[in-house]
Structure formats: structure tokens, C-alpha cells
Design an enzyme around this catalytic site. Structure first.
Site, mmCIF file in Angstrom:
data_model
loop_
_atom_site.group_PDB
_atom_site.id
_atom_site.type_symbol
_atom_site.label_atom_id
_atom_site.label_comp_id
_atom_site.label_asym_id
_atom_site.label_seq_id
_atom_site.Cartn_x
_atom_site.Cartn_y
_atom_site.Cartn_z
ATOM 1 N N CYS A 153 0.798 -1.238 0.000
ATOM 2 C CA CYS A 153 0.000 0.000 0.000
ATOM 3 C C CYS A 153 0.824 1.279 0.000
ATOM 4 C CB CYS A 153 -0.917 -0.001 1.216
ATOM 5 S SG CYS A 153 -2.066 -1.379 1.214
HETATM 6 N N1 LIG Z 1 -2.505 -6.417 1.914
HETATM 7 C C1 LIG Z 1 -2.960 -5.371 2.562
HETATM 8 O O1 LIG Z 1 -2.630 -5.173 3.719
HETATM 9 C C2 LIG Z 1 -3.902 -4.383 1.929
HETATM 10 C C3 LIG Z 1 -4.513 -3.426 2.753
HETATM 11 C C4 LIG Z 1 -5.419 -2.535 2.192
HETATM 12 C C5 LIG Z 1 -5.681 -2.588 0.828
HETATM 13 N N2 LIG Z 1 -5.076 -3.520 0.031
HETATM 14 C C6 LIG Z 1 -5.440 -3.538 -1.381
HETATM 15 O O2 LIG Z 1 -6.235 -4.691 -1.622
HETATM 16 C C7 LIG Z 1 -5.970 -5.193 -2.949
HETATM 17 C C8 LIG Z 1 -5.559 -6.656 -2.874
HETATM 18 O O3 LIG Z 1 -4.356 -6.755 -2.123
HETATM 19 P P1 LIG Z 1 -3.838 -8.114 -1.507
HETATM 20 O O4 LIG Z 1 -2.784 -7.731 -0.540
HETATM 21 O O5 LIG Z 1 -4.957 -8.969 -1.045
HETATM 22 O O6 LIG Z 1 -3.195 -8.791 -2.808
HETATM 23 P P2 LIG Z 1 -2.703 -10.308 -2.952
HETATM 24 O O7 LIG Z 1 -1.671 -10.303 -4.022
HETATM 25 O O8 LIG Z 1 -2.373 -10.880 -1.619
HETATM 26 O O9 LIG Z 1 -3.977 -11.097 -3.461
HETATM 27 C C9 LIG Z 1 -4.574 -10.880 -4.681
HETATM 28 C C10 LIG Z 1 -5.143 -12.200 -5.184
HETATM 29 O O10 LIG Z 1 -5.849 -11.934 -6.398
HETATM 30 C C11 LIG Z 1 -5.630 -13.010 -7.284
HETATM 31 N N3 LIG Z 1 -5.946 -12.560 -8.632
HETATM 32 C C12 LIG Z 1 -5.233 -11.757 -9.446
HETATM 33 N N4 LIG Z 1 -5.900 -11.555 -10.594
HETATM 34 C C13 LIG Z 1 -7.058 -12.230 -10.489
HETATM 35 C C14 LIG Z 1 -8.177 -12.405 -11.347
HETATM 36 N N5 LIG Z 1 -8.239 -11.840 -12.563
HETATM 37 N N6 LIG Z 1 -9.193 -13.185 -10.916
HETATM 38 C C15 LIG Z 1 -9.144 -13.774 -9.699
HETATM 39 N N7 LIG Z 1 -8.115 -13.629 -8.841
HETATM 40 C C16 LIG Z 1 -7.097 -12.874 -9.247
HETATM 41 C C17 LIG Z 1 -4.186 -13.390 -7.040
HETATM 42 O O11 LIG Z 1 -3.900 -14.698 -7.478
HETATM 43 C C18 LIG Z 1 -4.090 -13.244 -5.520
HETATM 44 O O12 LIG Z 1 -4.407 -14.445 -4.858
HETATM 45 C C19 LIG Z 1 -4.910 -4.274 -3.529
HETATM 46 O O13 LIG Z 1 -5.519 -3.264 -4.272
HETATM 47 C C20 LIG Z 1 -4.266 -3.668 -2.297
HETATM 48 O O14 LIG Z 1 -3.703 -2.398 -2.572
HETATM 49 C C21 LIG Z 1 -4.195 -4.431 0.563
#
Ligand SMILES: NC(=O)c1ccc[n+]([C@@H]2O[C@H](COP(=O)([O-])OP(=O)(O)OC[C@H]3O[C@@H](n4cnc5c(N)ncnc54)[C@H](O)[C@@H]3O)[C@@H](O)[C@H]2O)c1
Length: 448
Positions: free
Chosen positions: A286
Site C-alpha cells: 500500500c
Molecule cells: N494487503 C494489505 O494489507 C492491503 C490493505 C489494504 C488494501 N489492500 C489492497 O487490496 C488489494 C488486494 O491486495 P492483496 O494484498 O490482497 O493482494 P494479494 O496479491 O495478496 O492477493 C490478490 C489475489 O488476487 C488473485 N488474482 C489476481 N488476478 C485475479 C483475477 N483476474 N481473478 C481472480 N483472482 C485474481 C491473485 O492470485 C491473488 O491471490 C490491492 O488493491 C491492495 O492495494 C491491501
């Protein structure tokens, strides 16, 4: 906020209230999987969608790939009906779909929306009237209305439209940012208020009803753009304040003042001050990334986001700054980085988590290798580290033994399992980038 109900609104609200609504969560990562468990814990039928076949297989076998999510938690959810799939045709069975896919930057430091657009194109053919689609991925203001809505409409073979203020029927679309703080157990996830902005009042009301069933407080805002901007404000606030303390740390070091003592004193003020801490650089999905989503979008409005750029400049330089301090420390021992054996403690981007995305440790290890150091690492969360989008390390975890063999031990992540007293006692030189050795008085510590 209650509005005159259309048939589908009343029906879906009733299904949410009675826990009959089927919830699909796309992206079973750090955000999507815990969210799926929250809904499952509230007796919703949850389906997790992911394109990664290994994740789908692990979840369906009752396993987990995130340290703080135990296999027993997945198995409990399975008993309540949770399952994972890569088959998008099952979107048609869902009453609500929440999208939690990555939003990284591309090689030019611009927003990479390909995961969002890929997901939206994949779900569009399977939409049905009255369905609720919510985007949770962090992104620039305008994404939901300018990118998601047109793709949902153009990708649907039956010509379904997204409902809006003057036409409240169709598919309902909203944005609601994820606000989790990984590793922070002081606030339960359901106690973090959920901000929701809908494309129209029906979408807002449905999204508020859905989240209201798992979060104690829902904060409705007037549009998806306001919700998108809210998340960016929160992250930019952190990014800018961390840059401020990172800059002041450098000044304090020159002045012989301990920045941590200053922060500890300043935070006793009961109002108007929030403590941020300096470190070896920003990490995580983030804070190092999201601000650049806004600075990119701002250019469309001939606007330069100078605070974001300046904070980025200061924070990006921090790995180099701490390496300069290491060079200085080695110099005191008549050594150079070139040819030295360095142990980096901690790969994760912050304490006690198993996430190394954008971690400053990765940059530091690569920079040290470029300078000719023999680098080893220790991190209880990573037995090995291979390569990712921006790094290629291919290393194996080194046990915390015989620390005297290293010319320097560099604390980059202050995991709470480390015994810092013992580490200092056994090491020739300790470079502490996290104030982990606070209270330990020893001449071989360089705090930076
Ligand atoms: N990790 C955090 O602490 C956090 C906190 C707040 C916001 N976010 C936001 O949340 C969002 C997700 O982050 P995250 O940390 O969970 O990411 P991540 O990489 O852990 O997980 C994303 C998942 O999406 C899957 N994916 C990708 N493309 C796909 C598709 N077309 N169809 C289905 N699945 C698909 C991936 O395989 C993966 O398992 C981002 O925008 C991030 O900025 C993350």
C-alpha cells in the site's frame, strides 16, 4: 439512509439479513481471504474466486498459504459452505461479488489496472439483474465509474446496465476500500469502520447492508470517487508523515539527537500529534504504491502532487541511507562493504508478518550484493526467497548461530521473536534501522 425500495433491492436486503445471500470474493490474497472468512463466520455462503490454481487447490484441501490464517480457520469455513474456484461462470450464482485483486505500479511507476480490468471482463458475461458488485482494491478516484462500470456494461451479452441515480435498476456497483493493518491485532477487523460509496443510492444501500452484517460501523459517502479518495488520503497521510520522520532522523543523527527519544516525548502531547517512526524504507502493497495512483491521476487535471513526490523521494532513498551508515560502521573497523559478510535480519516489510512485497530488505540485499558484500538473511517467516517482479535473490534462510562470523548484522525488520540482547552480544557490529535495540547499551550498535 433508506430509500424507496425497488423489488430487487428489498429482495437482496432480505437475503442479506437472513444470511441466504451468496457472496463471491474475487482474489484470495491478504485482503480477500480474511474477508471471505469474516462473511463465512457470519453464516454467509461464500465462494472464493482466484486465478491461481495452487491457491484454489490449497483452500479446497482445507489448507492455508497465509501464516496468520490457520488451516483450522479454513476448515471451519468449509463446514459453513466455503469453497474456492477458478471458474468464473459461478459468478452467476452470487448475489454479491467483492473484488480484491492487486493494484501494483507498472515499470514506469504508473497504475497497473490490468488485474482489475481482467477480473471485470471475466465476471461481466455472468452478471444478473440486481446483483451487487463491489470493488475493494485500492485505486485512483474515478476507477469504479470510469473503468469498472463501462467494462461491466460492454462485457455483458444481455446488455445489462449498471444502476445509477436516475435509473435504479440493473447491476449495482460500489467501491469500499480495504483498511486492514496487517500484523496489528489491537483492532479487530470488524471494528474497523467500512467506508462505502455507491453508483446510486440503491448500490450504496445494498453495500451498506452487506458490510453492516460483518462490520460494526459503515460510513456511507456520496460516491465511489469519495470512497476511493478516502483510502488514498489515509495512505498518503502515512507516507508523508513517515517521510517527515525519515528526514528528521537524518538531521537528528547529524545533531547527535536520538529521534526516537524525541518522538516518544512528542507523543505524550494529548492532542494534535500522531507518532510515526523512521525506518529503512517503505514496504508493503500500500504505502509505497498507492500515493502514485493519485499523482498519476492528478496529471490528467494539470495538477502536481508535490507532497507525494517529495515524500516518495525521501522514502525511496532510505535503503541507501542505511547502507551508508553500514559503510561508516565498517569503516570504523577498517573494513569496506566490498568483501564483508553481512547478515540481514528480517525480510518481511514489517514486524511479525509473512509479506515481503516492496520490502526494503530486498532492495538492501540487492544493493549490498552490488557493492560486493556476501549477504545472508534470517527471517522466521521465509525459509527461502526466490524472485519477484522487482527482485531476484534466490536465497535460503540462515540460522541465527555463530553471529560472530559476520562483519555486520543489519536489523531491517524488528520481528518480536528475535533476542536482541543476544544478537548484540554475539555480533561484531549491529546496524539497527528500527530502534530494536532500544535500552541496550553497547559500543557495537549503530542506530540509524
Ligand atoms: N494487503 C494489505 O494489507 C492491503 C490493505 C489494504 C488494501 N489492500 C489492497 O487490496 C488489494 C488486494 O491486495 P492483496 O494484498 O490482497 O493482494 P494479494 O496479491 O495478496 O492477493 C490478490 C489475489 O488476487 C488473485 N488474482 C489476481 N488476478 C485475479 C483475477 N483476474 N481473478 C481472480 N483472482 C485474481 C491473485 O492470485 C491473488 O491471490 C490491492 O488493491 C491492495 O492495494 C491491501
Amino acid at each position: 439512509m433508506t430509500i424507496a425500495t425497488s423489488g430487487s433491492l428489498a429482495e437482496l436486503k432480505q437475503r442479506i439479513e437472513s444470511r441466504q445471500a451468496r457472496v463471491g470474493i474475487v482474489g484470495m490474497g491478504y485482503v480477500g481471504l480474511p474477508l471471505a472468512l469474516l462473511f463465512s463466520g457470519e453464516r454467509f455462503q461464500v465462494t472464493g474466486f482466484d486465478i491461481a490454481a495452487d491457491k484454489v487447490a490449497t483452500l479446497n484441501a482445507g489448507g492455508s498459504y497465509i501464516v496468520r490464517i490457520l488451516p483450522a480457520m479454513i476448515q471451519e469455513a468449509q463446514q459453513a459452505g466455503f469453497r474456492a474456484t477458478a471458474d468464473y461462470s459461478e459468478i452467476a450464482l452470487m448475489d454479491a461479488v467483492i473484488i480484491c485483486v492487486p493494484t501494483p505500479l507498472n515499470e514506469y511507476h504508473e497504475p497497473d489496472l490490468s488485474y482489475i480490468t481482467g477480473t471485470v471482463k471475466a465476471i461481466a458475461p455472468h452478471l444478473h439483474e440486481g446483483q451487487l458488485i463491489i470493488l475493494e482494491s485500492t485505486t485512483y478516484p474515478g476507477t469504479t465509474e470510469e473503468v469498472v462500470v463501462p467494462l461491466l456494461e460492454s462485457g455483458n451479452p444481455r446488455g445489462l446496465k449498471v444502476a445509477h441515480a436516475s435509473e435504479p435498476t440493473g447491476v449495482h456497483v460500489a467501491f469500499s476500500p480495504e483498511r486492514e493493518d496487517p500484523g496489528n491485532d489491537t483492532v479487530a477487523r470488524h471494528d474497523i469502520p467500512k467506508v462505502v460509496g455507491g453508483c446510486g443510492l440503491v448500490a450504496a444501500e445494498l453495500a451498506a447492508a452487506l458490510y453492516g452484517s460483518i462490520f460494526r460501523r459503515v460510513i456511507p459517502v456520496s460516491s465511489p470517487s469519495v470512497a476511493e479518495m478516502t483510502k488514498l488520503l489515509e495512505n498518503i497521510y502515512r507516507c508523508v508523515n513517515i517521510a517527515l520522520v525519515n528526514e528528521l532522523k537524518q538531521l537528528c543523527m547529524r545533531m547527535g539527537i536520538d529521534i526516537h527519544e524525541v518522538i516518544d516525548a512528542a507523543k505524550t502531547k494529548p492532542f494534535g500529534f500522531q507518532a510515526f517512526y523512521p525506518g529503512p524504507g517503505l514496504g508493503g502493497h500500500c504505502i509505497p504504491i498507492d500515493p502514485f495512483y493519485l499523482s498519476w491521476k492528478a496529471r490528467q487535471f494539470d495538477f502536481s502532487t508535490r507532497f507525494i513526490e517529495l515524500a516518495g523521494e525521501v522514502n525511496i532513498n532510505m535503503p541507501r541511507f542505511v547502507i551508508d551508515q553500514l559503510a561508516e560502521g565498517l569503516n570504523q573497523h577498517k573494513k569496506s562493504i566490498n568483501g564483508s559478510k553481512i547478515l540481514v535480519l528480517g525480510l518481511a516489510y514489517k514486524r511479525d508478518i509473512d509479506d515481503l512485497r516492496e520490502s526494503p530488505s530486498l532492495t538492501i540485499i540487492e544493493l549490498l550484493r552490488d557493492k560486493g558484500a556476501a549477504v545472508a538473511y534470517n527471517d522466521p517467516y521465509f525459509p527461502t526467497v526466490g524472485h519477484g517482479r522487482h527482485y531476484a535473490l534466490n536465497m535460503t534462510n540462515t540460522p541465527l548461530t555463530n553471529l560472530g562470523q559476520y562483519d555486520a548484522v543489519m536489523i531491517v525488520t524488528d520481528h518480536s521473536t528475535y533476542d536482541y540482547k543476544a544478537i548484540v552480544a554475539q555480533s561484531q557490529l549491529v546496524i539497527d534501522t528500527r530502534n530494536a535495540t532500544k535500552g541496550i547499551d553497547a559500543p557495537n550498535i549503530v542506530r540509524c
